[in-house]
Design a protein around this motif. Structure first.
Motif, PDB file in Angstrom:
ATOM      1  N   PRO A  95      -4.794   1.249 -12.382  1.00 15.10           N
ATOM      2  CA  PRO A  95      -3.359   1.321 -12.088  1.00 15.10           C
ATOM      3  C   PRO A  95      -2.692  -0.012 -12.387  1.00 15.10           C
ATOM      4  O   PRO A  95      -3.272  -1.068 -12.141  1.00 15.10           O
ATOM      5  CB  PRO A  95      -3.322   1.632 -10.593  1.00 15.10           C
ATOM      6  CG  PRO A  95      -4.714   1.521 -10.099  1.00 15.10           C
ATOM      7  CD  PRO A  95      -5.638   1.540 -11.246  1.00 15.10           C
ATOM      8  N   THR A 146       0.816  -1.199   0.000  1.00 15.58           N
ATOM      9  CA  THR A 146       0.000   0.000   0.000  1.00 15.58           C
ATOM     10  C   THR A 146       0.853   1.253   0.000  1.00 15.58           C
ATOM     11  O   THR A 146       0.386   2.334  -0.255  1.00 15.58           O
ATOM     12  CB  THR A 146      -0.918   0.027   1.221  1.00 15.58           C
ATOM     13  OG1 THR A 146      -0.087  -0.093   2.360  1.00 15.58           O
ATOM     14  CG2 THR A 146      -1.908  -1.091   1.161  1.00 15.58           C
ATOM     15  N   VAL A 147       2.115   1.065   0.317  1.00 15.93           N
ATOM     16  CA  VAL A 147       3.000   2.215   0.225  1.00 15.93           C
ATOM     17  C   VAL A 147       3.265   2.441  -1.251  1.00 15.93           C
ATOM     18  O   VAL A 147       4.077   1.785  -1.858  1.00 15.93           O
ATOM     19  CB  VAL A 147       4.333   1.922   0.936  1.00 15.93           C
ATOM     20  CG1 VAL A 147       5.205   3.151   0.937  1.00 15.93           C
ATOM     21  CG2 VAL A 147       4.073   1.470   2.340  1.00 15.93           C
ATOM     22  N   ARG A 148       2.529   3.310  -1.796  1.00 16.52           N
ATOM     23  CA  ARG A 148       2.668   3.517  -3.231  1.00 16.52           C
ATOM     24  C   ARG A 148       3.748   4.525  -3.535  1.00 16.52           C
ATOM     25  O   ARG A 148       4.171   5.272  -2.671  1.00 16.52           O
ATOM     26  CB  ARG A 148       1.334   3.950  -3.816  1.00 16.52           C
ATOM     27  CG  ARG A 148       0.289   2.835  -3.721  1.00 16.52           C
ATOM     28  CD  ARG A 148      -1.007   3.296  -4.299  1.00 16.52           C
ATOM     29  NE  ARG A 148      -0.839   3.672  -5.682  1.00 16.52           N
ATOM     30  CZ  ARG A 148      -0.839   2.824  -6.692  1.00 16.52           C
ATOM     31  NH1 ARG A 148      -0.995   1.551  -6.455  1.00 16.52           N
ATOM     32  NH2 ARG A 148      -0.694   3.234  -7.925  1.00 16.52           N
ATOM     33  N   GLN A 149       4.136   4.462  -4.778  1.00 16.70           N
ATOM     34  CA  GLN A 149       5.198   5.373  -5.163  1.00 16.70           C
ATOM     35  C   GLN A 149       4.774   6.807  -4.925  1.00 16.70           C
ATOM     36  O   GLN A 149       3.628   7.148  -5.036  1.00 16.70           O
ATOM     37  CB  GLN A 149       5.532   5.253  -6.647  1.00 16.70           C
ATOM     38  CG  GLN A 149       5.845   3.883  -7.102  1.00 16.70           C
ATOM     39  CD  GLN A 149       4.621   3.240  -7.726  1.00 16.70           C
ATOM     40  OE1 GLN A 149       3.537   3.278  -7.154  1.00 16.70           O
ATOM     41  NE2 GLN A 149       4.829   2.649  -8.859  1.00 16.70           N
ATOM     42  N   LYS A 150       5.745   7.564  -4.629  1.00 14.59           N
ATOM     43  CA  LYS A 150       5.503   8.986  -4.499  1.00 14.59           C
ATOM     44  C   LYS A 150       4.933   9.453  -5.829  1.00 14.59           C
ATOM     45  O   LYS A 150       5.415   9.092  -6.891  1.00 14.59           O
ATOM     46  CB  LYS A 150       6.826   9.686  -4.231  1.00 14.59           C
ATOM     47  CG  LYS A 150       6.630  11.010  -3.544  1.00 14.59           C
ATOM     48  CD  LYS A 150       7.930  11.543  -3.032  1.00 14.59           C
ATOM     49  CE  LYS A 150       7.708  12.921  -2.455  1.00 14.59           C
ATOM     50  NZ  LYS A 150       8.868  13.495  -1.870  1.00 14.59           N
ATOM     51  N   VAL A 151       3.876  10.208  -5.734  1.00 20.40           N
ATOM     52  CA  VAL A 151       3.245  10.639  -6.978  1.00 20.40           C
ATOM     53  C   VAL A 151       4.214  11.512  -7.760  1.00 20.40           C
ATOM     54  O   VAL A 151       4.857  12.389  -7.209  1.00 20.40           O
ATOM     55  CB  VAL A 151       1.949  11.412  -6.657  1.00 20.40           C
ATOM     56  CG1 VAL A 151       1.378  12.007  -7.912  1.00 20.40           C
ATOM     57  CG2 VAL A 151       0.966  10.470  -6.006  1.00 20.40           C
ATOM     58  N   SER A 204      -6.072  18.028 -14.679  1.00 18.79           N
ATOM     59  CA  SER A 204      -5.734  18.032 -13.253  1.00 18.79           C
ATOM     60  C   SER A 204      -4.213  18.011 -13.132  1.00 18.79           C
ATOM     61  O   SER A 204      -3.510  17.629 -14.077  1.00 18.79           O
ATOM     62  CB  SER A 204      -6.345  16.817 -12.546  1.00 18.79           C
ATOM     63  OG  SER A 204      -5.685  15.638 -12.897  1.00 18.79           O
ATOM     64  N   THR A 219      -4.155  13.223 -14.906  1.00 18.71           N
ATOM     65  CA  THR A 219      -4.730  12.088 -14.213  1.00 18.71           C
ATOM     66  C   THR A 219      -6.133  11.719 -14.645  1.00 18.71           C
ATOM     67  O   THR A 219      -6.401  10.561 -14.906  1.00 18.71           O
ATOM     68  CB  THR A 219      -4.747  12.379 -12.723  1.00 18.71           C
ATOM     69  OG1 THR A 219      -5.285  13.672 -12.572  1.00 18.71           O
ATOM     70  CG2 THR A 219      -3.391  12.274 -12.159  1.00 18.71           C
ATOM     71  N   GLN A 232      -3.171  19.801  -5.107  1.00 17.52           N
ATOM     72  CA  GLN A 232      -3.721  19.161  -6.286  1.00 17.52           C
ATOM     73  C   GLN A 232      -4.822  20.058  -6.813  1.00 17.52           C
ATOM     74  O   GLN A 232      -5.564  20.654  -6.023  1.00 17.52           O
ATOM     75  CB  GLN A 232      -4.299  17.783  -5.938  1.00 17.52           C
ATOM     76  CG  GLN A 232      -4.702  16.940  -7.161  1.00 17.52           C
ATOM     77  CD  GLN A 232      -6.208  16.858  -7.386  1.00 17.52           C
ATOM     78  OE1 GLN A 232      -6.991  17.516  -6.710  1.00 17.52           O
ATOM     79  NE2 GLN A 232      -6.612  16.045  -8.341  1.00 17.52           N
ATOM     80  N   ARG A 249      -2.735  18.440  -0.567  1.00 17.35           N
ATOM     81  CA  ARG A 249      -2.383  17.041  -0.373  1.00 17.35           C
ATOM     82  C   ARG A 249      -1.580  16.886   0.921  1.00 17.35           C
ATOM     83  O   ARG A 249      -1.788  15.966   1.688  1.00 17.35           O
ATOM     84  CB  ARG A 249      -1.574  16.518  -1.564  1.00 17.35           C
ATOM     85  CG  ARG A 249      -1.472  15.011  -1.587  1.00 17.35           C
ATOM     86  CD  ARG A 249      -0.504  14.497  -2.631  1.00 17.35           C
ATOM     87  NE  ARG A 249       0.869  14.576  -2.160  1.00 17.35           N
ATOM     88  CZ  ARG A 249       1.926  14.172  -2.863  1.00 17.35           C
ATOM     89  NH1 ARG A 249       1.760  13.700  -4.084  1.00 17.35           N
ATOM     90  NH2 ARG A 249       3.133  14.268  -2.368  1.00 17.35           N
ATOM     91  N   TYR A 255      -0.751  17.947 -10.061  1.00 14.09           N
ATOM     92  CA  TYR A 255      -0.191  18.061  -8.712  1.00 14.09           C
ATOM     93  C   TYR A 255       0.861  19.158  -8.737  1.00 14.09           C
ATOM     94  O   TYR A 255       1.688  19.194  -9.645  1.00 14.09           O
ATOM     95  CB  TYR A 255       0.444  16.741  -8.273  1.00 14.09           C
ATOM     96  CG  TYR A 255      -0.592  15.703  -7.935  1.00 14.09           C
ATOM     97  CD1 TYR A 255      -1.104  15.599  -6.649  1.00 14.09           C
ATOM     98  CD2 TYR A 255      -1.075  14.834  -8.917  1.00 14.09           C
ATOM     99  CE1 TYR A 255      -2.068  14.655  -6.343  1.00 14.09           C
ATOM    100  CE2 TYR A 255      -2.049  13.894  -8.621  1.00 14.09           C
ATOM    101  CZ  TYR A 255      -2.536  13.805  -7.328  1.00 14.09           C
ATOM    102  OH  TYR A 255      -3.509  12.875  -7.028  1.00 14.09           O
ATOM    103  N   ARG A 301       0.876  14.971 -13.131  1.00  9.20           N
ATOM    104  CA  ARG A 301       0.210  13.896 -13.856  1.00  9.20           C
ATOM    105  C   ARG A 301      -1.010  14.419 -14.551  1.00  9.20           C
ATOM    106  O   ARG A 301      -1.736  15.241 -14.011  1.00  9.20           O
ATOM    107  CB  ARG A 301      -0.242  12.822 -12.867  1.00  9.20           C
ATOM    108  CG  ARG A 301       0.853  11.911 -12.467  1.00  9.20           C
ATOM    109  CD  ARG A 301       0.253  10.790 -11.724  1.00  9.20           C
ATOM    110  NE  ARG A 301       1.339   9.971 -11.204  1.00  9.20           N
ATOM    111  CZ  ARG A 301       1.133   8.943 -10.406  1.00  9.20           C
ATOM    112  NH1 ARG A 301      -0.072   8.626 -10.053  1.00  9.20           N
ATOM    113  NH2 ARG A 301       2.149   8.240  -9.964  1.00  9.20           N
TER     114      ARG A 301
END
Lengths: 526, 359
Positions: free
Chosen positions: B45, B25-30, B165, B36, B108, B102, B167, B34
């Motif tokens: 994903p 669940t530790v996803r990559q740093k956005v 959109s 999106t 965002q 965020r 970030y 993006r």
């Protein structure tokens, strides 16, 4: 004379999952598992403590969606079937393991647990909320509320009408089910944004919780850190903040108790381990393997090779972990007491489902901890937030900082590449709902029903659980579907109302599916 | 007649992938930016690959996420049946821009420009419209009432034409922000199309302001601050304590060592290298039939017959010898029959790792 306080908080929540249109719906198992493994075992612990005249205080949230499911006759009936099937499976397991005594005694243990769970369920006339309510009425539990559908408030900040609706629906629902107004709230995911305390005040709520940095990064500096609550500036709503040290001892995958090798291994379930034809009647009708709740192994170690679970060894470990937790809190409290010149308040919040469901021995640990606190020492006293505020009315006034208890401490868990697309639609829904309330302030009859259902659908779409599951990146289809379904239903009602063309048959159908909050009043969304 | 049959079952010990990979669940740093909305609506994903993730940052909330995730058990596959098959609209046909926080450093924003607005701009700008860049103008509007001209500073981000959109790395905790979406003409002129709401980023450390009435010396506050974050009495103190906390809390130092050695429940995927595996177990089915009103025992334990007098028993079969007397006694207790299957299991295993063929 005690030198400090411990405030244990158990946050109990599940999203609203109820699908009358399917005979057997996999995600409903979230509820059934939690009932068997968490809610009923917690009731056992608390009820036994009362019986043994052990005084205790625990703060517990029961979210409105969870209360709705626990009080729903269809889900109650389905739970009854579910537990009966587990009992049947346990009987078969006892026979199957005849030549494996190391597993057979565990099969017997599960049979006993499941039979007891069924008895408890029936004893409370299938409504477990009544069990928790009784404990609140006895003064042992303080039950707090939560956002109506666990919407994540920081990402609803552009539409405070929706935050207001989440709060008012929740408070009203709490009162109908628990017989009095809630005093405090567990903000969904501990998500706080300065200014939302005003909305809490409007809803009659006196306190809430933040993660540590919510108060530590507040303005001005909190004199006592997280070890005393603060009042929010201008509103006077009290804010209690999490102590990370006590949290880590339980939560942490490294230092945390639940990872002890003597404890039961969560991931080895006979639903996945046993031969397919045999287990088939007890898994999903589609034939998809799922957890049954019968697990025979202990964590053993990091390798895949696992040894049989030993309940007595695990119980000993739970007792020693409870002793260790208490010892650490005593040291912490003694140190802080000298340091602060005041009795510190240690706030230790956990997901309730951690206890029992994920950490099988968690309820035992809690039982040992409470008994030790009550019988073995005087340094620490258990307390609820309401009691603390009554005894300590003078607290510092600050503005807490935006924060959550999610990944990285802010909003990223619910706002990242995999789930950010939802906000465009959720916010539009909020805007449309506000528009409807302004246009039809006195609707009656069918229009009123449609407006009420519109708000139900919007609230359901707002559940943080969908964004959370999308954010975890695995098995996202159900979360996508729920987000879209509720928004599509909402949009259709919106269009039908504006076109003065409400399809009563269709409306009745979704009313019967998304049937929570029967007394909702759409006007709260403003 | 009693027949016994050994049933060898080669089982894949299927695991709930979602749970076993909780740590994922530790996803990559956005990524910095993006596009999106469009992408995520169309494609899910990509499945997360396992190997490099063990090294991922472990930061605040990772355990909460991992544990909370276990509440949502999932099947391996699930057929999606849509109650309402239609998709959500791509947009709502209006001019709108929303800005969200965020974390202390990132914002965002998403936006939509109505077709009519684009047409008006095209009519007005003519050729210039097609040469213009689409730009986000980010204003620092801390402590002011922003009127479009009085920002402390601003910076521009050129965004792709189809973006709706973004970030934004503002890198400015404890400030207020507002964003315009607009066109930057070749002559440098900026034309605002949309203006967002204003947001405030939280501080990423303690406030520098101390309340007179609730004064606390720096050193003592530093200690309490560290204890609140669970550093205990070993909290960093003295000069620069704030910086050291920031580093520890938000860069992953706090919890990273050792997560790879955690047994369970936050379980990591198997180690690197080849992951081939095999699990084999055996069960024994003992079945038979007799008169429906007879009493039958198996290994001395009474069993229940089906209404037609048949019975089936199923046992996990461990290594070793099993003697299984099956005894039937007639209802009038005058006749008795016993049949005793004797079954033994012995398990051998071997492993071969062949040389990899050169490719």
């Amino acid at each position: 004379m005690n030198k400090g306080y411990l405030c244990l908080v158990l946050h109990s929540h599940l999203p609203f999952v109820r699908h009358p249109e399917h005979e057997d719906f996999l995600e409903e198992d979230w509820l059934y598992e939690a009932i068997t493994e968490t809610y009923i075992p917690l009731l056992w612990v608390f009820e036994k403590l009362v019986e043994d005249k052990i005084d205790f205080r625990v703060t517990m949230s029961l979210t409105p969606t969870l209360i709705s499911m626990l009080t729903d006759p269809l889900l109650q009936e389905r739970y009854s079937k579910h537990i009966n099937k587990l009992i049947e499976l346990s009987h078969r397991e006892i026979e199957r393991t005849s030549w494996q005594p190391e597993f057979q005694h565990l099969a017997i243990m599960y049979l006993n647990l499941f039979c007891r769970a069924r008895d408890t369920f029936e004893h409370h006339r299938r409504n477990l909320v009544l069990g928790f309510k009784r404990l609140q009425d006895l003064g042992k539990l303080e039950i707090i509320t939560c956002g109506a559908t666990h919407g994540y408030f920081p990402l609803m900040d552009v539409h405070k009408e929706s935050v207001r609706a989440q709060l008012k629906v929740a408070v009203d629902h709490y009162e109908r089910n628990l017989g009095r107004k809630p005093r405090g709230i567990w903000l969904p995911e501990c998500g706080y944004v300065p200014g939302h305390d005003e909305l809490l005040r409007e809803a009659g709520l006196k306190f809430f919780f933040t993660d540590s940095h919510g108060v530590l990064h507040g303005h001005p500096r909190p004199k006592y850190g997280v070890f005393a609550p603060v009042y929010c500036k201008n509103t006077g709503v009290a804010c209690f903040s999490r102590d990370l040290e006590s949290s880590k001892q339980v939560w942490s995958s490294i230092e945390g108790y639940p990872g002890d090798y003597n404890y039961r291994e969560f991931y080895r379930d006979i639903g996945f381990d046993l031969e397919y034809d045999y287990i088939r009647p007890y898994i999903h009708p589609d034939g998809v393997r799922i957890n049954t709740g019968i697990k025979y192994y202990r964590i053993t170690g990091p390798a895949d090779q696992k040894e049989a679970y030993n309940p007595h060894g695990a119980r000993e470990t739970a007792a020693s972990h409870a002793g260790n937790f208490l010892f650490n809190r005593q040291k912490q409290v003694e140190y802080l007491y000298d340091f602060m010149g005041k009795k510190p308040m240690i706030v230790s919040p956990y997901d309730a489902e951690l206890y029992g469901h994920w950490w099988f021995e968690g309820p035992q640990w809690l039982d040992f901890l409470i008994r030790k606190i009550s019988c073995d020492q005087d340094t620490i006293r258990m307390i609820t937030p309401s009691e603390y505020l009554a005894e300590n009315p003078r607290n510092q006034v600050i503005t807490p900082s935006m924060s959550s208890w999610g990944w990285k401490g802010y909003s990223e868990m619910w706002l990242q590449g995999s789930n950010d697309w939802i906000y465009r639609h959720l916010h539009e829904g909020s805007e449309r709902m506000t528009e409807l309330v302004h246009q039809y302030p006195h609707a009656g009859g069918l229009a009123q029903r449609a407006l009420n259902q519109a708000l139900r659908e919007l609230l359901l779409a707002q559940s943080s659980d969908w964004a959370f599951i999308l954010g975890t990146g695995t098995h996202t289809s159900y979360a996508v579907r729920r987000t879209k379904d509720h928004l599509l239903r909402f949009n259709r009602i919106y269009e039908d109302i504006r076109a003065n063309n409400i399809d009563e048959e269709w409306l009745a159908d979704i009313e019967s599916k998304d049937n929570l909050f029967p007394d909702i009043d759409y006007r709260v969304h403003q | 007649m009693v027949i016994n049959k050994i049933k060898n079952s080669v089982k894949k010990m299927l695991r709930p992938a979602g749970k076993a990979k909780a740590v994922k669940t530790v996803r990559q740093k956005v990524a910095a930016s993006r596009v999106t909305a469009k992408k995520t609506l169309k494609s899910r994903p990509a499945p997360v690959v396992s190997a490099p993730e063990a090294k991922r940052e472990v930061v605040l909330g990772i355990n909460e996420v991992a544990i909370e995730k276990t509440k949502f058990s999932h099947p391996q596959v699930r057929k999606v049946q849509r109650v309402m098959p239609s998709e959500l609209p791509y947009g709502y046909g209006k001019d709108k821009m929303v800005l969200q926080v965020r974390d202390p450093w990132w914002l965002q924003t998403y936006w939509e420009v109505a077709a009519g607005t684009w047409n008006t701009l095209k009519d007005k700008l003519k050729e210039m419209f097609f040469n213009a860049k689409k730009v986000l103008r980010v204003y620092d509007v801390s402590h002011i009432h922003f009127n479009g001209k009085n920002a402390h500073r601003h910076f521009d981000i050129e965004v792709s034409h189809e973006a709706s959109s973004w970030y934004i790395d503002v890198g400015g905790p404890g400030r207020s922000w507002c964003v315009d979406y607009g066109l930057k003409l070749p002559n440098g002129e900026f034309i605002t199309i949309l203006r967002s709401n204003t947001v405030n980023t939280p501080l990423d450390g303690p406030s520098w302001v101390t309340d007179e009435e609730w004064m606390i010396p720096e050193e003592i506050f530093g200690r309490l601050y560290g204890m609140g974050f669970g550093f205990g009495k070993s909290s960093p103190v003295g000069k620069g304590w704030q910086e050291r906390f920031k580093h520890a809390l938000f860069s992953g130092v706090l919890a990273s060592p050792g997560i790879t050695s955690a047994g369970s429940p936050v379980k990591l995927p198997r180690g690197k290298g080849r992951q081939f595996w095999l699990v084999v177990d055996c069960e024994l089915i003992v079945y038979g039939a007799t008169e429906p009103d007879a009493s039958v025992t198996v290994q001395g334990k009474p069993i229940k017959l089906r209404p037609d007098g048949t019975f089936t028993l199923r046992f996990a079969l461990p290594d070793g010898k099993q003697v299984i007397p099956v005894k039937a006694v007639s209802a009038d207790e005058l006749e008795e029959r016993t049949i005793t299957p004797i079954v033994s299991r012995e398990t051998k295993s071997s492993q071969v790792l062949k040389e990899m063929a050169a490719t």
